[in-house]
Write an enzyme that holds these catalytic residues in place. Structure first.
Site, PDB file in Angstrom:
ATOM      1  CD1 TRP A  69      -2.327  -1.623   0.196  1.00 59.24           C
ATOM      2  CD2 TRP A  69      -3.171  -1.011   2.020  1.00 59.24           C
ATOM      3  NE1 TRP A  69      -3.705  -2.476   0.246  1.00 59.24           N
ATOM      4  CE2 TRP A  69      -4.121  -2.061   1.516  1.00 59.24           C
ATOM      5  CE3 TRP A  69      -3.384  -0.343   3.281  1.00 59.24           C
ATOM      6  CZ2 TRP A  69      -5.286  -2.337   2.332  1.00 59.24           C
ATOM      7  CZ3 TRP A  69      -4.467  -0.950   3.952  1.00 59.24           C
ATOM      8  CH2 TRP A  69      -5.468  -1.771   3.282  1.00 59.24           C
ATOM      9  CE  LYS A  70       4.618   1.263  -4.190  1.00 58.44           C
ATOM     10  NZ  LYS A  70       5.278   1.563  -5.478  1.00 58.44           N
ATOM     11  CB  SER A 100       3.070  -1.230 -14.090  1.00 57.51           C
ATOM     12  OG  SER A 100       3.571   0.194 -13.834  1.00 57.51           O
ATOM     13  N   GLY A 115       0.107  -0.074  -6.941  1.00 55.45           N
ATOM     14  CA  GLY A 115      -1.286   0.679  -7.415  1.00 55.45           C
ATOM     15  C   GLY A 115      -2.407  -0.363  -7.282  1.00 55.45           C
TER      16      GLY A 115
HETATM   17  P1  PGA Z   1       3.094  -0.610  -8.686  1.00 57.87           P
HETATM   18  O1  PGA Z   1       4.201  -0.712  -7.482  1.00 57.87           O
HETATM   19  O2  PGA Z   1       2.464  -1.920  -8.755  1.00 57.87           O
HETATM   20  O3  PGA Z   1       2.439   0.422  -8.257  1.00 57.87           O
HETATM   21  O4  PGA Z   1       3.814  -0.406 -10.003  1.00 57.87           O
HETATM   22  C1  PGA Z   1       4.853  -1.905  -7.104  1.00 57.87           C
HETATM   23  C2  PGA Z   1       6.003  -1.792  -5.863  1.00 57.87           C
HETATM   24  O5  PGA Z   1       6.606  -0.591  -6.125  1.00 57.87           O
HETATM   25  O6  PGA Z   1       5.987  -2.629  -4.961  1.00 57.87           O
END
Ligand code: PGA
Length: 264
Positions: free
Chosen positions: A13-14, A216, A238
């Site tokens: 989730w960052k 992504s 994301g």
């Molecule tokens: P992302 O991030 O799926 O939004 O590209 C992946 C990650 O940084 O773990």
């Protein structure tokens, strides 16, 4: 070919969402949609630290494990802003993401990554160790970048540690950009990572380790990344913030993994 272990799908989730109320809502939306009896996929959510303890009480069906997004290797003391492996374990985290490129970009070194891995393993956590190049060059120097990060991370591992270390190949240019690495590129890098791991740890231990992909990933490219990339799961940024899409990817992985199990 894939190993016999279940695939691993991790939602990173960052620094999202903004509040604990929103975190509960998102987590509940995922829990509601999650299939109850996954046979071939393990699922993990990595929320920001302040939400970890809260979300464990909402995990009523026990279909998800929790991860921290990092730890600091020291056990206790004067380390303002840091969180230890013991702390995240004490609020039910079973996994920890280590060496994410967003942290490496702020100065997290290979040396500290190695220490953080040791601290996580000492607490019985599974370490999801991120490696990946900033960009690709025609000369293939990016293989060297990944190799350097990998060697530094796994050099100190013992035989029993390797079962609790997952390598996440995350090409930085593919993170959050919508530019996924092609499945063929991912497969090539997976083989390269396995080769480096085999060189450091021996072939048997290397092939027992999961190598997942991140950058992504979404419900459209997940199937091909599994079928052609032959990765052992995903680290998803994301798309993990969209409950329905995250669970769709989990279902795609389960269907794929059941399919290959049948052909054995
Ligand atoms: P992302 O991030 O799926 O939004 O590209 C992946 C990650 O940084 O773990």
């Amino acid at each position: 070919m894939h190993q016999h272990f279940p695939l691993l799908i991790v939602g990173n989730w960052k620094m999202n969402p903004a509040t604990v109320t929103q975190a509960r809502k998102l987590f509940q939306a995922i829990v509601e949609r999650m299939p109850l009896h996954l046979q071939r996929v393990l699922t993990v959510i990595a929320p920001p630290f302040p939400f970890l303890a809260d979300l464990r009480s909402l995990n009523t069906k026990d279909t998800l494990s929790l991860a921290a997004q990092g730890v600091y290797f020291e056990a206790l003391g004067a380390h303002t802003g840091e969180v230890s492996a013991t702390m995240v374990k004490s609020v039910s985290a079973k996994y920890v993401i280590i060496g994410h490129s967003e942290q490496r970009a702020k100065g997290l070194s290979d040396e500290e990554v190695a220490k953080d891995i040791q601290a996580a393993l000492a607490q019985g956590l599974t370490a999801i160790v991120c490696v990946g190049e900033l960009m690709r060059d025609a000369g293939g120097n990016y293989f060297g970048v990944v190799e350097g990060q990998l060697r530094a991370a796994v050099a100190g591992l013992t035989a029993k540690d390797t079962a609790r270390v997952v390598i996440a190949y995350e090409p930085v240019w593919a993170i959050g950009t919508g530019n996924t690495a092609t499945a063929a590129e991912v497969h090539e890098m997976k083989l390269f990572i396995q080769k480096v791991l085999a060189d450091v740890l021996g072939r048997e231990r290397a092939t027992a380790m999961r190598i997942v992909y991140g950058g992504s990933t979404n419900k459209k490219n997940a199937k091909e990344l599994l079928e052609v990339g032959l990765v052992d799961g995903f680290l998803i940024g994301g798309a993990s913030l969209r409950a329905a899409e995250f669970v769709t990817i989990v279902r795609i992985a389960e269907t794929y993994a059941k399919g290959i199990a049948k052909t054995r």
